[in-house]
Design a protein around this motif. Structure first.
Motif, mmCIF file in Angstrom:
data_model
loop_
_atom_site.group_PDB
_atom_site.id
_atom_site.type_symbol
_atom_site.label_atom_id
_atom_site.label_comp_id
_atom_site.label_asym_id
_atom_site.label_seq_id
_atom_site.Cartn_x
_atom_site.Cartn_y
_atom_site.Cartn_z
ATOM 1 N N ALA A 119 -9.143 -5.714 3.454
ATOM 2 C CA ALA A 119 -8.128 -6.719 3.803
ATOM 3 C C ALA A 119 -8.092 -7.020 5.295
ATOM 4 O O ALA A 119 -7.331 -7.880 5.735
ATOM 5 N N LEU A 120 -8.906 -6.336 6.078
ATOM 6 C CA LEU A 120 -8.914 -6.548 7.530
ATOM 7 C C LEU A 120 -9.777 -7.738 7.938
ATOM 8 O O LEU A 120 -10.806 -8.006 7.325
ATOM 9 N N ALA A 121 -9.340 -8.415 8.979
ATOM 10 C CA ALA A 121 -10.171 -9.438 9.612
ATOM 11 C C ALA A 121 -11.344 -8.729 10.295
ATOM 12 O O ALA A 121 -11.327 -7.499 10.477
ATOM 13 N N LEU A 122 -12.353 -9.487 10.670
ATOM 14 C CA LEU A 122 -13.523 -8.873 11.327
ATOM 15 C C LEU A 122 -13.136 -8.082 12.568
ATOM 16 O O LEU A 122 -13.749 -7.058 12.867
ATOM 17 N N ASP A 123 -12.134 -8.542 13.304
ATOM 18 C CA ASP A 123 -11.688 -7.830 14.503
ATOM 19 C C ASP A 123 -10.426 -7.029 14.221
ATOM 20 O O ASP A 123 -9.729 -6.597 15.144
ATOM 21 N N ARG A 158 -5.158 -8.849 11.094
ATOM 22 C CA ARG A 158 -5.671 -8.262 12.337
ATOM 23 C C ARG A 158 -5.171 -6.838 12.498
ATOM 24 O O ARG A 158 -5.756 -6.056 13.236
ATOM 25 N N LEU A 159 -4.061 -6.492 11.817
ATOM 26 C CA LEU A 159 -3.516 -5.137 11.904
ATOM 27 C C LEU A 159 -2.955 -4.726 10.551
ATOM 28 O O LEU A 159 -2.210 -5.487 9.929
ATOM 29 N N ILE A 160 -3.337 -3.552 10.105
ATOM 30 C CA ILE A 160 -2.703 -2.899 8.967
ATOM 31 C C ILE A 160 -2.209 -1.558 9.475
ATOM 32 O O ILE A 160 -2.978 -0.768 10.025
ATOM 33 N N PHE A 161 -0.916 -1.323 9.316
ATOM 34 C CA PHE A 161 -0.288 -0.111 9.808
ATOM 35 C C PHE A 161 0.174 0.722 8.624
ATOM 36 O O PHE A 161 0.907 0.234 7.774
ATOM 37 N N SER A 162 -0.282 1.951 8.562
ATOM 38 C CA SER A 162 0.120 2.852 7.483
ATOM 39 C C SER A 162 0.752 4.090 8.103
ATOM 40 O O SER A 162 0.204 4.668 9.048
ATOM 41 N N LEU A 163 1.883 4.481 7.564
ATOM 42 C CA LEU A 163 2.520 5.697 8.048
ATOM 43 C C LEU A 163 1.653 6.899 7.713
ATOM 44 O O LEU A 163 1.168 7.031 6.588
ATOM 45 N N VAL A 167 -7.867 4.377 -0.420
ATOM 46 C CA VAL A 167 -6.895 3.690 0.431
ATOM 47 C C VAL A 167 -7.594 3.070 1.640
ATOM 48 O O VAL A 167 -7.355 1.912 1.985
ATOM 49 N N LEU A 168 -8.460 3.827 2.283
ATOM 50 C CA LEU A 168 -9.171 3.304 3.453
ATOM 51 C C LEU A 168 -10.054 2.117 3.079
ATOM 52 O O LEU A 168 -10.100 1.119 3.801
ATOM 53 N N ALA A 169 -10.752 2.203 1.951
ATOM 54 C CA ALA A 169 -11.602 1.101 1.506
ATOM 55 C C ALA A 169 -10.768 -0.132 1.173
ATOM 56 O O ALA A 169 -11.152 -1.261 1.506
ATOM 57 N N ASN A 170 -9.630 0.073 0.536
ATOM 58 C CA ASN A 170 -8.741 -1.037 0.197
ATOM 59 C C ASN A 170 -8.227 -1.714 1.469
ATOM 60 O O ASN A 170 -8.240 -2.943 1.576
ATOM 61 N N ALA A 171 -7.804 -0.911 2.421
ATOM 62 C CA ALA A 171 -7.312 -1.475 3.682
ATOM 63 C C ALA A 171 -8.437 -2.200 4.419
ATOM 64 O O ALA A 171 -8.241 -3.308 4.926
ATOM 65 N N ALA A 172 -9.613 -1.609 4.455
ATOM 66 C CA ALA A 172 -10.741 -2.230 5.162
ATOM 67 C C ALA A 172 -11.092 -3.579 4.550
ATOM 68 O O ALA A 172 -11.446 -4.520 5.272
#
Length: 70
Positions: A62-66, A34-39, A55-60
Motif C-alpha cells: 500500500a506504500l507509494a514508491l517513496d 507516503r506514510l503508514i504508521f503502525s503502533l 503485515v509487513l507485506a500488506n503494508a508494503a
C-alpha cells in the motif's frame, strides 16, 4: 475497536483522519500512501513471525514508491 474510532471522531478534526478498521494482516489498505504508521505494540502482539511478515507485506503493497512504514 469501534469505541476507539468513536472517541477519535468526537475530537476536533477527528472526522478528517482516514482510518481503516480491520485485521491488519490482510485488510485492503488502499493507497498508495507516503506514510503508514503502525503502533509497535500491536505488531508484536501477533503470535508468530509469519503473521508479522504478512503485515509487513500488506503494508508494503500500500506504500507509494517513496513511502515509509513507521
Amino acid at each position: 475497536m469501534p469505541a476507539m474510532v468513536e472517541r477519535l471522531r468526537a475530537k476536533a478534526g477527528g472526522d478528517t483522519i482516514p482510518l481503516v478498521l480491520g485485521d491488519f494482516t490482510h485488510c485492503d489498505l488502499g493507497g498508495p500512501y507516503r506514510l503508514i504508521f503502525s503502533l509497535v505494540h500491536s505488531f508484536f502482539l501477533l503470535p508468530d513471525p509469519a503473521l508479522q511478515s504478512r503485515v509487513l507485506a500488506n503494508a508494503a503493497s500500500a506504500l507509494a514508491l517513496d513511502g515509509v512504514l513507521a
